[in-house]
Design an enzyme around this catalytic site. Sequence first.
Site, mmCIF file in Angstrom:
data_model
loop_
_atom_site.group_PDB
_atom_site.id
_atom_site.type_symbol
_atom_site.label_atom_id
_atom_site.label_comp_id
_atom_site.label_asym_id
_atom_site.label_seq_id
_atom_site.Cartn_x
_atom_site.Cartn_y
_atom_site.Cartn_z
ATOM 1 N N GLN A 31 0.676 -1.008 0.108
ATOM 2 C CA GLN A 31 0.052 0.168 0.074
ATOM 3 C C GLN A 31 1.192 1.084 -0.427
ATOM 4 O OE1 GLN A 31 -2.541 -0.971 3.973
ATOM 5 N NE2 GLN A 31 -0.360 -1.345 4.609
ATOM 6 N N ASP A 86 -0.132 0.338 13.643
ATOM 7 C CA ASP A 86 0.683 1.812 14.122
ATOM 8 C C ASP A 86 0.569 0.966 15.927
ATOM 9 O OD1 ASP A 86 -3.135 2.354 13.404
ATOM 10 O OD2 ASP A 86 -2.334 1.922 15.799
ATOM 11 N N GLY A 139 -4.330 -11.438 7.789
ATOM 12 C CA GLY A 139 -4.776 -11.642 7.851
ATOM 13 C C GLY A 139 -6.183 -13.121 7.207
ATOM 14 N N ASP A 156 -8.203 -4.301 13.195
ATOM 15 C CA ASP A 156 -7.997 -3.356 12.987
ATOM 16 C C ASP A 156 -7.878 -2.736 11.797
ATOM 17 O OD1 ASP A 156 -5.796 -0.661 14.286
ATOM 18 O OD2 ASP A 156 -7.587 -0.492 13.428
ATOM 19 N N ASP A 159 -9.858 0.319 5.167
ATOM 20 C CA ASP A 159 -10.702 -0.070 4.719
ATOM 21 C C ASP A 159 -11.298 -0.993 3.197
ATOM 22 O OD1 ASP A 159 -10.925 2.777 5.214
ATOM 23 O OD2 ASP A 159 -12.599 2.519 5.399
HETATM 24 N N1 SAM Z 1 -8.856 2.107 10.110
HETATM 25 C C1 SAM Z 1 -7.866 1.668 11.612
HETATM 26 C C2 SAM Z 1 -7.328 3.256 12.047
HETATM 27 O O1 SAM Z 1 -7.498 4.206 11.298
HETATM 28 O O2 SAM Z 1 -6.703 3.280 13.392
HETATM 29 C C3 SAM Z 1 -7.016 0.948 11.612
HETATM 30 C C4 SAM Z 1 -5.741 1.149 11.386
HETATM 31 S S1 SAM Z 1 -4.487 0.070 11.758
HETATM 32 C C5 SAM Z 1 -2.956 1.141 10.544
HETATM 33 C C6 SAM Z 1 -4.540 -0.573 9.825
HETATM 34 C C7 SAM Z 1 -3.563 -1.902 9.540
HETATM 35 O O3 SAM Z 1 -4.717 -3.329 8.311
HETATM 36 C C8 SAM Z 1 -2.436 -1.609 8.794
HETATM 37 O O4 SAM Z 1 -1.252 -1.946 9.485
HETATM 38 C C9 SAM Z 1 -2.518 -2.695 7.381
HETATM 39 O O5 SAM Z 1 -1.153 -2.364 7.053
HETATM 40 C C10 SAM Z 1 -3.155 -3.393 7.797
HETATM 41 N N2 SAM Z 1 -4.121 -5.114 7.014
HETATM 42 C C11 SAM Z 1 -4.311 -4.219 5.509
HETATM 43 N N3 SAM Z 1 -4.800 -5.751 5.193
HETATM 44 C C12 SAM Z 1 -4.308 -6.131 6.121
HETATM 45 C C13 SAM Z 1 -4.061 -8.308 5.530
HETATM 46 N N4 SAM Z 1 -5.218 -8.269 4.845
HETATM 47 N N5 SAM Z 1 -4.050 -9.171 6.952
HETATM 48 C C14 SAM Z 1 -2.871 -8.275 8.116
HETATM 49 N N6 SAM Z 1 -2.750 -7.145 8.194
HETATM 50 C C15 SAM Z 1 -3.984 -5.580 6.489
#
Ligand code: SAM
Length: 282
Positions: A31, A86, A139, A156, A159
């Site tokens: 990303q 984070d 995940g 967490d 989108d």
């Molecule tokens: N909406 C939350 C927020 O704003 O606090 C999200 C925060 S956190 C940064 C979202 C995390 O999901 C990111 O670190 C991203 O890399 C991770 N992520 C996205 N797709 C994923 C997947 N398929 N498996 C594991 N982690 C994933």
Amino acid sequence: MTNTYLETLYPSWGQQFVMDEVLFEVNTGHQHLVIFNNAQWGTVMALDGVIQTTEKDEFIYHEMMVHVPMMAHGNAKKVLIIGGGDGGILREVLKHDTVESVTQVEIDQQVIDMCIKYLPNHSAGAYDNPKANIVIADGVDFVNECTEKFDVIISDSTDPMGPGEVLFTSRFYQGIKNCLNDDGVFVAQNGVSFMQTDEVTTTYKRLSPLFKQASFYSGAVPTYVGGIMTFAWATDNLDLIETPDEVIKQRFKASGIKTRFYTPEVHKGSFALPQYVLDCLK
Ligand code: SAM
């Protein structure tokens, strides 16, 4: 020339930040990641054009995503976090003395690394906690291959686009069902319901066949623009949502956890859903 960041989550409307200083920007392979400073919100992190977290308001989201399921459960020993790069969720989970181990499955190591560097107060040392087990993986694969069971699972994620899209599928929810203890609870960030109403309906329809109870709770996070943030709730333990107020209050007091948003009253109130959200649950 003022350097600005325009959130592109919605095609015809969005929030804009003045970027006083860009601290880091890269395409991680999963990303687009950018971290910048803003006078109003402090250090801000965005992924693929969507604001993920800010120094100033992160506590609201992280406290609500963690303490509502954890206080409802009351004795969570094993916790699973999906995403959460984070570190804010991990930080809040580790405040619960009942927790013996927490596994975090994050797809993007660079999000972890850069947030430790530029948003150190989010994880606040949680990544060095011996109870924390960090897994770099998708995940959806983890939960479908996992043989362990967890008491609380927290998704967490970003989108439902890019790498996060799979974390809103029936395959993911089936995997959650596979690794959630019978009396456990699953919660997930499920968007700003006024703007992403279809996500509420879709999640409800996908969770309902798998769990005795699929519902939502909410909280207002200023930089998740467009109204209340909706959190998905799924469990086979119908008692959890009905946990008496006095029990929640006793657990919260006994936990000794200091919060800035979560209170037992906010916990209870968060399950009161507006009619337009209730209309999605049919
Ligand atoms: N909406 C939350 C927020 O704003 O606090 C999200 C925060 S956190 C940064 C979202 C995390 O999901 C990111 O670190 C991203 O890399 C991770 N992520 C996205 N797709 C994923 C997947 N398929 N498996 C594991 N982690 C994933």
